[in-house]
Design a protein around this motif. Structure first.
Motif, PDB file in Angstrom:
ATOM      1  N   GLY A  89      -1.402 -13.208  -8.543  1.00 46.08           N
ATOM      2  CA  GLY A  89      -0.811 -11.516  -7.964  1.00 46.08           C
ATOM      3  C   GLY A  89       0.381 -11.419  -8.645  1.00 46.08           C
ATOM      4  O   GLY A  89       0.751 -11.697  -9.705  1.00 46.08           O
ATOM      5  N   THR A  90       1.405 -10.496  -7.709  1.00 48.52           N
ATOM      6  CA  THR A  90       2.511 -10.055  -8.260  1.00 48.52           C
ATOM      7  C   THR A  90       3.613 -11.193  -7.862  1.00 48.52           C
ATOM      8  O   THR A  90       3.933 -11.527  -6.689  1.00 48.52           O
ATOM      9  CB  THR A  90       2.854  -8.815  -7.750  1.00 48.52           C
ATOM     10  OG1 THR A  90       1.857  -8.073  -8.210  1.00 48.52           O
ATOM     11  CG2 THR A  90       4.065  -8.169  -8.300  1.00 48.52           C
ATOM     12  N   ILE A  93       6.224 -11.352  -4.470  1.00 53.86           N
ATOM     13  CA  ILE A  93       5.290 -10.807  -3.262  1.00 53.86           C
ATOM     14  C   ILE A  93       4.967 -12.120  -2.757  1.00 53.86           C
ATOM     15  O   ILE A  93       3.881 -12.602  -3.021  1.00 53.86           O
ATOM     16  CB  ILE A  93       4.285  -9.908  -3.426  1.00 53.86           C
ATOM     17  CG1 ILE A  93       4.931  -8.653  -4.256  1.00 53.86           C
ATOM     18  CG2 ILE A  93       3.502  -9.539  -2.397  1.00 53.86           C
ATOM     19  CD1 ILE A  93       5.733  -7.856  -3.500  1.00 53.86           C
ATOM     20  N   CYS A  94       5.532 -12.628  -1.662  1.00 53.32           N
ATOM     21  CA  CYS A  94       5.212 -13.923  -1.066  1.00 53.32           C
ATOM     22  C   CYS A  94       5.141 -15.082  -2.171  1.00 53.32           C
ATOM     23  O   CYS A  94       4.576 -16.129  -1.809  1.00 53.32           O
ATOM     24  CB  CYS A  94       4.086 -14.008  -0.102  1.00 53.32           C
ATOM     25  SG  CYS A  94       4.165 -13.150   1.368  1.00 53.32           S
ATOM     26  N   ALA A 117      -2.514  -6.918 -10.243  1.00 46.09           N
ATOM     27  CA  ALA A 117      -3.170  -7.158  -9.000  1.00 46.09           C
ATOM     28  C   ALA A 117      -2.002  -7.724  -7.820  1.00 46.09           C
ATOM     29  O   ALA A 117      -1.086  -8.432  -8.320  1.00 46.09           O
ATOM     30  CB  ALA A 117      -4.080  -8.494  -9.151  1.00 46.09           C
ATOM     31  N   ALA A 119      -2.733  -8.687  -3.616  1.00 46.26           N
ATOM     32  CA  ALA A 119      -3.598  -8.856  -2.465  1.00 46.26           C
ATOM     33  C   ALA A 119      -3.156  -7.643  -1.501  1.00 46.26           C
ATOM     34  O   ALA A 119      -4.302  -6.950  -1.175  1.00 46.26           O
ATOM     35  CB  ALA A 119      -3.681 -10.126  -1.883  1.00 46.26           C
ATOM     36  N   MET A 120      -2.125  -7.351  -1.231  1.00 41.99           N
ATOM     37  CA  MET A 120      -1.837  -6.590   0.075  1.00 41.99           C
ATOM     38  C   MET A 120      -2.189  -5.111  -0.155  1.00 41.99           C
ATOM     39  O   MET A 120      -2.960  -4.147   0.682  1.00 41.99           O
ATOM     40  CB  MET A 120      -0.371  -6.536   0.431  1.00 41.99           C
ATOM     41  CG  MET A 120       0.712  -6.066  -0.559  1.00 41.99           C
ATOM     42  SD  MET A 120       2.232  -5.365   0.205  1.00 41.99           S
ATOM     43  CE  MET A 120       3.139  -5.576  -0.901  1.00 41.99           C
ATOM     44  N   GLU A 165      -2.548 -14.395   5.786  1.00 42.91           N
ATOM     45  CA  GLU A 165      -2.864 -15.281   6.580  1.00 42.91           C
ATOM     46  C   GLU A 165      -3.500 -16.194   5.936  1.00 42.91           C
ATOM     47  O   GLU A 165      -4.270 -16.090   4.942  1.00 42.91           O
ATOM     48  CB  GLU A 165      -3.319 -14.858   7.805  1.00 42.91           C
ATOM     49  CG  GLU A 165      -3.338 -15.782   9.049  1.00 42.91           C
ATOM     50  CD  GLU A 165      -1.769 -16.568   9.139  1.00 42.91           C
ATOM     51  OE1 GLU A 165      -1.562 -17.497   8.310  1.00 42.91           O
ATOM     52  OE2 GLU A 165      -1.149 -16.355  10.090  1.00 42.91           O
ATOM     53  N   VAL A 189      -9.398  -8.403   5.463  1.00 39.43           N
ATOM     54  CA  VAL A 189     -10.143  -8.754   3.961  1.00 39.43           C
ATOM     55  C   VAL A 189      -9.691  -9.851   3.515  1.00 39.43           C
ATOM     56  O   VAL A 189      -8.884 -10.389   3.402  1.00 39.43           O
ATOM     57  CB  VAL A 189      -9.398  -7.348   3.356  1.00 39.43           C
ATOM     58  CG1 VAL A 189      -9.876  -7.483   1.971  1.00 39.43           C
ATOM     59  CG2 VAL A 189      -9.110  -6.151   3.974  1.00 39.43           C
ATOM     60  N   ILE A 218      -6.742 -14.557   3.091  1.00 41.28           N
ATOM     61  CA  ILE A 218      -6.896 -13.432   4.112  1.00 41.28           C
ATOM     62  C   ILE A 218      -5.840 -12.585   3.849  1.00 41.28           C
ATOM     63  O   ILE A 218      -4.639 -12.840   3.995  1.00 41.28           O
ATOM     64  CB  ILE A 218      -7.146 -14.088   5.249  1.00 41.28           C
ATOM     65  CG1 ILE A 218      -8.497 -14.911   5.347  1.00 41.28           C
ATOM     66  CG2 ILE A 218      -7.283 -12.960   6.415  1.00 41.28           C
ATOM     67  CD1 ILE A 218      -8.732 -15.813   6.480  1.00 41.28           C
ATOM     68  N   VAL A 219      -6.049 -11.172   4.208  1.00 38.83           N
ATOM     69  CA  VAL A 219      -5.000 -10.141   4.645  1.00 38.83           C
ATOM     70  C   VAL A 219      -5.498  -9.516   5.594  1.00 38.83           C
ATOM     71  O   VAL A 219      -6.709  -9.148   5.772  1.00 38.83           O
ATOM     72  CB  VAL A 219      -4.846  -9.099   3.497  1.00 38.83           C
ATOM     73  CG1 VAL A 219      -3.818  -8.195   3.639  1.00 38.83           C
ATOM     74  CG2 VAL A 219      -4.796  -9.833   1.880  1.00 38.83           C
TER      75      VAL A 219
END
Ligand code: SAM
Length: 275
Positions: A89-90, A93-94, A117, A119-120, A165, A189, A218-219
Motif C-alpha cells: 500500500g501507501t 499510512i501505518c 493502493a 487498504a483503508m 486490525e 473487510v 482486516i479493515v
C-alpha cells in the motif's frame, strides 16, 4: 559551475495483495530511481522480480528510520532520486514514511507522491457506509489508558471511523467496541484484492460470533454515531434511557455502566436508582 541535479523522493504506493495493482507510473519510477528504500527488502524484491526490475535497495523500517533518514537525506542532497516503498500500500499510512518526509520538507527536497493502493480507502468505498466524512484511527492502541480514550473518541465520533486490525486481536477489539457502540453498523473487510477477499456486516456484538477463526488482513469501517441518537440520549429521562438499552437485550449491570458513561456520572449514582 557544477550543474548538480536536484534530489527527489518518490513515495511509491505498491499493491496490497494483487500484484497487478501497481500503476504504470510507479513501475517507471521504480525503474528510473537510483535507489529504493524499502520497509522490508525481501518483500519488495518479490515485487521487483515480478516486474523484472533490478535495482539497489536499502532497508528503511521502524527500527532504523532515524539513522537511515539521515543517510537518505544526504544522498538526496547529492542529487539522488530515491523511491520509498512499504511492504504494502501507501508508505506513511501505518507504515514508515513520516520522518523522512518531514526532513525533506525541512531541507527543501522535492517529494513526489506516486498514487496507488491503500487498504483503508478501498475498504471504505465498498463498505456502503458514508464516505462524506471519515476519520482514520489505524490500529487501536494496546496501552489500556490510551485505548480507553480512543474508544471514547470512537463512541462520540459522528463521522465514519476506520480501523486497521490484525486477525489475532480482532475478537478483543470487537468485544471492546461492543461495550461502547449501541447499534452502529460495522463492515469488516478482509483480504482486499486477494483470493479470500470478503466483506462481513453487522454490529460489534453480532460480528463477534462470526469471526471465530478469521484470518488475513482486516479493515473495520464503523458507521458514525448518529448525532440525533446522542441528542436523544441527552434528552431522555433516566427511565427512558434505561428502557432504550433494555430493548436491545442488554443486561442490567451493563445498562447501568452505559448510562453512567453517557451521563458522565458514577455507576453508583445510577445503580441506586434501579435497585
Ligand atoms: N500502508 C498500508 C496501506 O496503505 O493500507 C497499511 C499498512 S499496515 C502496516 C497493515 C494493515 O493494513 C493490515 O493489518 C490491515 O489492517 C490493512 N491491510 C493491508 N492490506 C490489506 C488487505 N489486502 N486487505 C485488508 N486490509 C489490509
Amino acid at each position: 559551475m557544477e550543474n548538480k541535479t536536484e534530489g527527489e523522493l518518490y513515495i511509491v504506493a505498491t499493491p496490497i495483495g494483487n500484484l497487478e495493482d501497481i500503476t504504470l507510473r510507479a513501475i517507471r519510477i521504480l525503474k528510473e530511481v537510483d535507489l529504493i528504500a524499502a520497509e522490508d527488502t525481501r518483500q519488495t524484491l518479490k515485487l521487483l522480480n515480478h516486474l523484472e526490475i533490478k535495482k539497489t535497495m536499502i532497508s528503511y523500517h521502524r527500527h532504523n528510520e532515524g539513522i537511515r533518514t539521515e543517510n537518505l537525506i544526504k544522498q538526496l542532497k547529492d542529487g539522488k532520486k530515491i523511491a520509498l516503498v512499504s511492504d504494502a500500500g501507501t508508505p506513511g499510512i501505518c507504515d514508515p514514511g513520516e520522518d523522512i518526509i518531514k526532513e525533506c520538507i525541512k531541507e527543501n527536497i522535492k517529494i513526489i507522491p506516486i498514487p496507488g493502493a491503500c487498504a483503508m480507502i478501498n475498504a471504505l468505498v465498498i463498505s456502503g457506509i458514508s464516505t462524506k466524512e471519515f476519520t482514520f484511527v489505524g490500529f487501536l492502541p494496546l496501552n489500556k489508558k490510551n485505548r480507553r480514550e480512543k474508544l471514547e473518541e470512537i463512541k462520540k465520533a459522528n463521522k465514519t471511523v476506520i480501523l486497521y486490525e490484525a486477525p489475532h486481536k480482532l475478537k478483543n477489539t470487537l468485544k471492546d467496541l461492543s461495550t461502547i457502540l449501541v447499534d452502529r453498523e460495522i463492515v469488516l473487510v478482509r483480504e482486499l484484492t486477494k483470493i479470500h477477499e470478503e466483506t462481513i456486516r453487522g454490529t460489534a456484538s453480532k460480528l463477534q460470533d462470526n469471526v471465530e477463526d478469521i484470518k488475513g488482513e482486516i479493515v473495520l469501517i464503523i458507521e458514525g454515531a448518529k448525532t440525533k441518537e446522542i441528542e436523544q440520549l441527552d434528552k431522555m429521562t433516566l427511565d427512558e434511557h434505561y428502557a432504550f438499552y433494555e430493548k436491545q437485550g442488554i443486561e442490567k449491570k451493563e445498562i447501568i455502566k452505559r448510562i453512567a458513561k453517557d451521563r458522565n456520572v458514577s455507576k453508583n449514582e445510577i445503580y441506586i436508582k434501579f435497585i
